[in-house]
Motif scaffolding. Sequence first.
Motif, PDB file in Angstrom:
ATOM      1  N   ARG A 124      12.432   6.842  15.068  1.00 13.07           N
ATOM      2  CA  ARG A 124      13.093   5.645  14.364  1.00 13.07           C
ATOM      3  C   ARG A 124      12.644   5.060  13.203  1.00 13.07           C
ATOM      4  NH1 ARG A 124      11.018   1.463  18.548  1.00 13.07           N
ATOM      5  NH2 ARG A 124       9.486   1.645  17.070  1.00 13.07           N
ATOM      6  N   ASP A 125      11.187   5.211  13.069  1.00 12.17           N
ATOM      7  CA  ASP A 125      10.910   4.623  11.788  1.00 12.17           C
ATOM      8  C   ASP A 125      10.810   5.389  10.646  1.00 12.17           C
ATOM      9  OD1 ASP A 125      10.414   2.271  13.192  1.00 12.17           O
ATOM     10  OD2 ASP A 125       8.221   2.535  13.709  1.00 12.17           O
TER      11      ASP A 125
ATOM     12  N   ARG B  71      10.944   6.528   4.662  1.00  7.57           N
ATOM     13  CA  ARG B  71      11.283   7.326   3.338  1.00  7.57           C
ATOM     14  C   ARG B  71      12.010   6.373   2.519  1.00  7.57           C
ATOM     15  NH1 ARG B  71       9.589  10.933   0.725  1.00  7.57           N
ATOM     16  NH2 ARG B  71       8.974  12.171   2.691  1.00  7.57           N
ATOM     17  N   ALA B  72      12.757   5.421   2.830  1.00  5.68           N
ATOM     18  CA  ALA B  72      13.323   4.719   1.934  1.00  5.68           C
ATOM     19  C   ALA B  72      12.435   3.842   1.124  1.00  5.68           C
ATOM     20  CB  ALA B  72      14.414   3.638   3.074  1.00  5.68           C
ATOM     21  N   LEU B  73      11.386   3.566   2.095  1.00  6.67           N
ATOM     22  CA  LEU B  73      10.466   2.620   1.128  1.00  6.67           C
ATOM     23  C   LEU B  73       9.592   3.221   0.181  1.00  6.67           C
ATOM     24  CD1 LEU B  73       8.805  -0.255   0.978  1.00  6.67           C
ATOM     25  CD2 LEU B  73       7.154   0.893   2.644  1.00  6.67           C
ATOM     26  N   VAL B  74       9.538   4.482   0.461  1.00  6.77           N
ATOM     27  CA  VAL B  74       8.300   5.367  -0.313  1.00  6.77           C
ATOM     28  C   VAL B  74       9.042   6.378  -1.294  1.00  6.77           C
ATOM     29  CG1 VAL B  74       6.576   5.134   1.353  1.00  6.77           C
ATOM     30  CG2 VAL B  74       7.972   7.185   1.205  1.00  6.77           C
ATOM     31  N   GLY B  75      10.228   6.246  -1.130  1.00  7.37           N
ATOM     32  CA  GLY B  75      11.137   7.215  -2.191  1.00  7.37           C
ATOM     33  C   GLY B  75      10.517   8.554  -2.200  1.00  7.37           C
ATOM     34  N   SER B  76      10.487   9.107  -3.446  1.00  7.09           N
ATOM     35  CA  SER B  76      10.009  10.533  -3.514  1.00  7.09           C
ATOM     36  C   SER B  76       8.690  10.799  -3.386  1.00  7.09           C
ATOM     37  CB  SER B  76      10.341  10.898  -5.190  1.00  7.09           C
ATOM     38  OG  SER B  76       9.600  10.119  -5.950  1.00  7.09           O
ATOM     39  N   THR B  77       7.652   9.851  -2.792  1.00  5.56           N
ATOM     40  CA  THR B  77       6.321   9.965  -2.676  1.00  5.56           C
ATOM     41  C   THR B  77       6.317  11.049  -1.507  1.00  5.56           C
ATOM     42  OG1 THR B  77       5.779   7.687  -3.219  1.00  5.56           O
ATOM     43  CG2 THR B  77       4.098   8.875  -2.099  1.00  5.56           C
ATOM     44  N   PRO B  78       5.408  12.132  -1.652  1.00  4.81           N
ATOM     45  CA  PRO B  78       5.089  13.014  -0.704  1.00  4.81           C
ATOM     46  C   PRO B  78       4.570  12.471   0.683  1.00  4.81           C
ATOM     47  CG  PRO B  78       4.086  13.947  -2.882  1.00  4.81           C
ATOM     48  CD  PRO B  78       4.529  12.340  -2.808  1.00  4.81           C
ATOM     49  N   VAL B  79       5.045  13.051   1.856  1.00  3.02           N
ATOM     50  CA  VAL B  79       4.814  12.583   3.032  1.00  3.02           C
ATOM     51  C   VAL B  79       4.224  13.707   3.839  1.00  3.02           C
ATOM     52  CG1 VAL B  79       5.192  11.323   5.229  1.00  3.02           C
ATOM     53  CG2 VAL B  79       6.348  10.532   2.913  1.00  3.02           C
ATOM     54  N   THR B  80       3.153  13.621   4.367  1.00  2.00           N
ATOM     55  CA  THR B  80       2.599  14.844   5.105  1.00  2.00           C
ATOM     56  C   THR B  80       2.427  14.090   6.623  1.00  2.00           C
ATOM     57  OG1 THR B  80       0.983  15.363   3.315  1.00  2.00           O
ATOM     58  CG2 THR B  80       0.328  16.190   5.670  1.00  2.00           C
TER      59      THR B  80
ATOM     60  N   SER C 248      14.743  13.941  12.129  1.00  2.00           N
ATOM     61  CA  SER C 248      14.449  13.605  10.805  1.00  2.00           C
ATOM     62  C   SER C 248      14.397  14.565   9.746  1.00  2.00           C
ATOM     63  CB  SER C 248      12.974  13.143  11.226  1.00  2.00           C
ATOM     64  OG  SER C 248      12.773  12.096  12.234  1.00  2.00           O
ATOM     65  N   GLY C 249      14.959  15.475   9.755  1.00  2.00           N
ATOM     66  CA  GLY C 249      14.839  16.778   8.720  1.00  2.00           C
ATOM     67  C   GLY C 249      13.378  16.962   8.389  1.00  2.00           C
ATOM     68  N   ILE C 250      12.516  16.994   8.988  1.00  2.00           N
ATOM     69  CA  ILE C 250      11.048  17.415   8.763  1.00  2.00           C
ATOM     70  C   ILE C 250      10.824  18.573   9.115  1.00  2.00           C
ATOM     71  CG2 ILE C 250       8.515  16.733   9.133  1.00  2.00           C
ATOM     72  CD1 ILE C 250       9.783  13.757   9.583  1.00  2.00           C
ATOM     73  N   ASP C 251      10.466  19.478   8.269  1.00  2.00           N
ATOM     74  CA  ASP C 251       9.863  21.152   8.469  1.00  2.00           C
ATOM     75  C   ASP C 251       8.641  21.329   8.231  1.00  2.00           C
ATOM     76  OD1 ASP C 251      12.832  21.647   8.794  1.00  2.00           O
ATOM     77  OD2 ASP C 251      12.981  21.871   6.565  1.00  2.00           O
ATOM     78  N   ASP C 252       7.976  20.699   7.623  1.00  2.00           N
ATOM     79  CA  ASP C 252       6.654  20.783   7.647  1.00  2.00           C
ATOM     80  C   ASP C 252       5.650  19.897   8.203  1.00  2.00           C
ATOM     81  OD1 ASP C 252       3.964  21.721   6.601  1.00  2.00           O
ATOM     82  OD2 ASP C 252       4.311  20.562   4.598  1.00  2.00           O
TER      83      ASP C 252
ATOM     84  N   ALA D 180       0.806  -1.121   0.034  1.00  2.00           N
ATOM     85  CA  ALA D 180      -0.053   0.013   0.170  1.00  2.00           C
ATOM     86  C   ALA D 180       0.839   1.398   0.048  1.00  2.00           C
ATOM     87  CB  ALA D 180      -0.931   0.161   1.085  1.00  2.00           C
ATOM     88  N   LEU D 181       1.967   1.143   0.783  1.00  4.05           N
ATOM     89  CA  LEU D 181       2.776   2.407   0.770  1.00  4.05           C
ATOM     90  C   LEU D 181       3.520   2.531  -0.517  1.00  4.05           C
ATOM     91  CD1 LEU D 181       4.299   2.047   4.418  1.00  4.05           C
ATOM     92  CD2 LEU D 181       2.723   3.767   3.679  1.00  4.05           C
ATOM     93  N   GLU D 182       3.904   1.539  -1.190  1.00  2.00           N
ATOM     94  CA  GLU D 182       4.512   1.692  -2.285  1.00  2.00           C
ATOM     95  C   GLU D 182       3.588   2.155  -3.652  1.00  2.00           C
ATOM     96  OE1 GLU D 182       6.338  -2.279  -3.039  1.00  2.00           O
ATOM     97  OE2 GLU D 182       7.998  -1.730  -1.684  1.00  2.00           O
ATOM     98  N   ALA D 183       2.313   1.924  -3.628  1.00  2.00           N
ATOM     99  CA  ALA D 183       1.340   1.981  -4.434  1.00  2.00           C
ATOM    100  C   ALA D 183       0.740   3.458  -4.177  1.00  2.00           C
ATOM    101  CB  ALA D 183       0.201   1.080  -4.411  1.00  2.00           C
TER     102      ALA D 183
END
Length: 436
Positions: free
Chosen positions: A303-304, A309-318, A345-349, A280-283
């Motif tokens: 931790r996760d 991020r390695a699994l979904v690649g460039s897919t946007p994550v909110t 985690s380098g998350i700004d948004d 589901a995450l890849e799709a």
Amino acid sequence: MILAVADDRALALAQDLPLAGVEVVGRIAPESLAGDDAENALTALPLRGVDALVLPADRGLLGVALRAACDRAGVRLLLLGRGDPAARLARRAGLAPPLDPESSAWDIADALAVRPSATEPTRAPDSGSIIAVWGPHGAPGRTTVAVQLCAALASPQRHVALVDADTHAPSAALLLGLGEDAPGIAAACRRADLGLLDGAELSRLAMTVDSGAGPIDVLAGINRPSRWPELSATRLAAALLACRDWAAITVVDVAAPLETDEEMVSDIAVPRRNAATLTALEAADRVVAVVSADPLGVARFVRDHAELRALVGSTPVTVLVNRLRSGPLGVDARRQIRRALARFSGIDDVRFLPFDPRGVDAALLHGRPVSDAAPRSAFAAAVAQVAPALLPADGSAKTSGATAALRLRRRRGHKAEKAEPIRRRRGIAARPSDTS
């Protein structure tokens, strides 16, 4: 044919249908087909040689029990109704468009002579966007957020579906007060494995929840965690592909674990319990990551997150931080969470969802989305603000999240208008919003 229409209409059709070459073998009161007794009422009729059942396009009549009984008996359903509500009901049930209630016996005979094609889509393909809702261990509120996202995105013009692909603790059906024994996503995966899954079949397998903004079709999860092998990677991938042509937005609720979770990793094809989550995450076109607003929840997410991020690649994550409150984190909890996620985690948004126990408890009590059970819920308003950003960038799906937020503000209506002058007279500033 069996007629399940009003007595005066049934009498006229029973006289005219034989002239059109259609034999009427029985009549039944429509109200006897409503609810869970539909199967018993239908099986009490002489079904041998019956090709069709004619009934009004009424949501109360066209339930899961009636459709299942007709499928087993090979009885075709023909609806009589007018307008868009009747047409939408027929599409959701995977049936042919309804006829006018005043149709003649010859019109009904012509409709019965046309056999629907199994490969012909019953819905026009929409944008077909898939949103996966994930979160780490510890119950951060993945399913609650997924349900409310569906309610915020749903509208009469946009078909929204909810898929429960959690193979560890499925709960979407229970959260919405639906039966756990519905075929749901497991049956959809089996049909997809045979190449027989299309929009009509998905509509038949789904259960519809009427939210305040629009209907939500729910593909319930497995009713026992031990059934996880039924949601294999290839089956679920095929089912989600069919969902793209079936619904404009498909929200998929997945489990927390991201590891392959097998001791034997070799060339042998073995079932993997977390295959549904990974698939589901890849799709997904977009991933919504839910974080619990407490030290343990933030630590688990950090931790996760790298693995996600390695699994979904460039897919946007909110990233949605749920249950924001000062108790577990002290003063300025919002700023502390922002700094921790940016540093580790380098998350700004980051978006925040307030701690709203009354609204969520009301939703649990009534088995409804939070926005329906508690229209003034701060949690529902925060999700409504986030929802438009999750829509496809091409604008193919109209933003209903903003409409939901506007509806919440209108429900507050005159009380808000009266309260503002009082604040100004007393010199009280308006409270800042809990959302960002």
